[in-house]
Design an enzyme around this catalytic site. Structure first.
Site, PDB file in Angstrom:
ATOM      1  N   ASP A 126       0.819  -1.213   0.000  1.00  0.00           N
ATOM      2  CA  ASP A 126       0.000   0.000   0.000  1.00  0.00           C
ATOM      3  C   ASP A 126       0.854   1.265   0.000  1.00  0.00           C
ATOM      4  O   ASP A 126       0.687   2.161  -0.839  1.00  0.00           O
ATOM      5  CB  ASP A 126      -0.931   0.013   1.212  1.00  0.00           C
ATOM      6  N   ARG A 145       0.132   6.142  17.287  1.00  0.00           N
ATOM      7  CA  ARG A 145      -0.216   7.088  16.213  1.00  0.00           C
ATOM      8  C   ARG A 145       0.259   8.511  16.483  1.00  0.00           C
ATOM      9  O   ARG A 145       0.796   9.162  15.573  1.00  0.00           O
ATOM     10  CB  ARG A 145      -1.719   7.074  15.938  1.00  0.00           C
ATOM     11  N   ASP A 204      -7.695   5.140  12.908  1.00  0.00           N
ATOM     12  CA  ASP A 204      -6.374   5.748  12.762  1.00  0.00           C
ATOM     13  C   ASP A 204      -6.391   7.024  11.928  1.00  0.00           C
ATOM     14  O   ASP A 204      -5.607   7.939  12.177  1.00  0.00           O
ATOM     15  CB  ASP A 204      -5.392   4.743  12.147  1.00  0.00           C
ATOM     16  N   SER A 231      -5.421  -8.001   8.615  1.00  0.00           N
ATOM     17  CA  SER A 231      -4.683  -6.746   8.706  1.00  0.00           C
ATOM     18  C   SER A 231      -4.120  -6.672  10.119  1.00  0.00           C
ATOM     19  O   SER A 231      -4.878  -6.734  11.094  1.00  0.00           O
ATOM     20  CB  SER A 231      -5.622  -5.565   8.437  1.00  0.00           C
TER      21      SER A 231
END
Length: 337
Positions: free
Chosen positions: A15, A95, A124, A175
Site C-alpha cells: 500500500d 499514532r 487511525d 490486517s
C-alpha cells in the site's frame, strides 16, 4: 519549477509503496518517506532501499522504541489505560508518535504536506489527522486510500503497471498492526463475531494446552508509577516491556476479543494480543490499591477511563488530556514498590 514536497508514513508494504508512485503521479509532488521502529517484529531491513528505488527524494528511519516506551507506554500504565475497560490502547498510542515524527520531518524538509495509509472506516485516520493538524495547521494531510477506487486486484494491477514490487508470497487474510505494547488483528473471518477466532491469528501467546505445567513468578519493581525492574534487575523501558511480553505470552496471557465502539461510529469485533500490557497494568493497579486513599482511587478510576477514551479518540495533544495527565501524575508519587 520546484515541486512541492510530501512526507509519507512508509511501512515498506504494498500500500505505502504504491503511495510513493501515486503521490508523484496524482499530486506531482516529491515524496520523502518516514519509517518508525516502535517495537514491531516485522523486518525493517531493506525499507530504505525500497523507498529510494521507488523514487523517494529522501528517507528517514527512526529507532523510536525507547521514546515510545517512556513517552507513550509509561503514561498509559500510569492511567491503567483500558478503552471500554478492555483494550489497552496499543495501536492508539503509537499514532501520535508517528504523527509527531511526520511533522518534524516535514518542518525540517520544508514540505507542504504529509500523507498516511489509513482507510476511511478506521480510527487511525482520525488520530493522524487531528494530531498532525494540531501540531502544524499549515500542513496539508493526504490519505490516498480514501481517494483510491481500487479493489485488491485492481491495486495489484496498478502496482505492476507502475513498477511497484508486488509480494510473491501468499497474502495474509488479516490486517495486523504491531508494536511493543500489543498486536491488533482484524479482517477476514474476524469480521464475523459469531465465528470463533482461528488459532493462526495468535503469534505472541501460547494456547493453554501448550503452556508450561508449572507457574512462573516474576517480580516487577515500580518507581512513581512506572516499571523499572524485573526480578530485581533494572532494564531499559523497552527491554523490560519485551521481557514481560515474552514471559507472559509463553503462559498464554494476553488474548483479548471484544466488541468495540470505534470513533467513526462502527461496532466491530476486535482481536488483540497484549501480554505485556495485561500483566503490567494489572500489577500497577494492585500496587495503587496499596498506596492510594479510597477517595483518590474513586476519582482516579473515573479519570483513567476518560484518559483511555480521549487517547482512543485521537486527543493525545489536546489540552483536555493534559489536564487528565496532571491528576494522574499527582497520584503516582507514592506508587513505588
Amino acid at each position: 519549477m520546484k515541486k512541492d514536497k510530501v512526507v509519507l508514513a512508509y511501512s515498506g508494504g504494498l500500500d505505502t509503496s504504491m503511495m510513493v508512485k501515486w503521490l508523484q503521479a496524482e499530486y506531482n509532488m516529491d515524496v520523502i518517506t518516514c519509517n518508525l521502529d516502535v517495537g514491531q517484529e516485522k523486518e525493517t531491513k531493506g525499507i530504505e532501499k525500497k523507498a529510494w528505488d521507488l523514487g523517494a527524494i529522501n528517507h528517514y528511519g527512526f529507532d523510536a522504541k525507547e521514546e515510545f516506551a517512556k513517552g507513550y507506554i509509561f503514561p498509559a500504565i500510569k492511567a491503567n489505560a483500558l478503552y471500554m475497560g478492555t483494550y489497552p490502547v496499543s495501536s492508539s498510542i503509537s499514532r501520535p508518535l508517528i504523527a509527531k515524527k511526520l511533522v518534524e520531518v516535514a518542518e525540517m524538509e520544508d514540505a507542504q504536506a504529509v500523507a498516511h495509509g489509513c482507510t476511511g472506516k478506521g480510527n487511525d485516520q482520525v488520530r493522524f489527522d487531528i494530531t498532525i493538524k494540531a501540531l502544524n495547521p499549515k500542513l496539508k494531510v493526504i490519505a490516498p486510500v480514501r481517494e483510491w477506487k481500487f479493489d485488491r486486484a485492481g491495486q495489484i494491477e496498478w502496482a505492476k503497471e507502475n513498477d511497484v514490487p508486488v509480494p510473491v508470497t501468499a497474502e495474509s487474510p488479516y490486517s495486523i498492526d504491531e508494536n511493543l505494547w500489543g498486536r491488533s488483528i482484524e479482517g477476514g473471518i474476524l469480521e464475523h463475531p459469531d465465528t470463533p477466532v482461528p488459532n493462526d491469528v495468535w503469534d505472541w501467546t501460547a494456547d493453554i494446552i501448550n503452556t508450561p505445567d508449572e507457574p512462573e513468578f516474576i517480580k516487577i519493581g515500580f518507581y512513581q508509577g512506572v516499571p523499572v525492574s524485573l526480578d530485581d534487575v533494572e532494564y531499559k523501558p523497552h527491554e523490560l516491556i519485551k521481557k514481560v511480553r515474552d514471559t507472559a505470552g509463553k503462559h498464554g496471557v494476553g488474548r483479548i476479543e471484544h466488541m468495540e465502539d470505534r470513533v467513526v461510529g462502527l461496532k466491530t469485533r476486535e482481536t488483540y494480543e497484549v501480554p505485556a500490557s495485561e500483566t503490567l497494568i494489572n500489577a500497577h493497579m494492585d500496587l495503587e490499591k496499596m498506596v492510594l486513599t479510597r477517595h483518590q482511587k474513586l476519582l482516579k478510576y473515573e479519570i483513567d477511563h476518560k484518559w483511555a477514551t480521549a487517547v482512543y479518540q485521537g486527543l493525545w495533544v489536546d489540552p483536555y488530556k493534559e489536564d487528565l495527565d496532571a491528576y494522574i501524575n499527582s497520584t503516582q508519587k507514592n506508587v513505588t514498590g
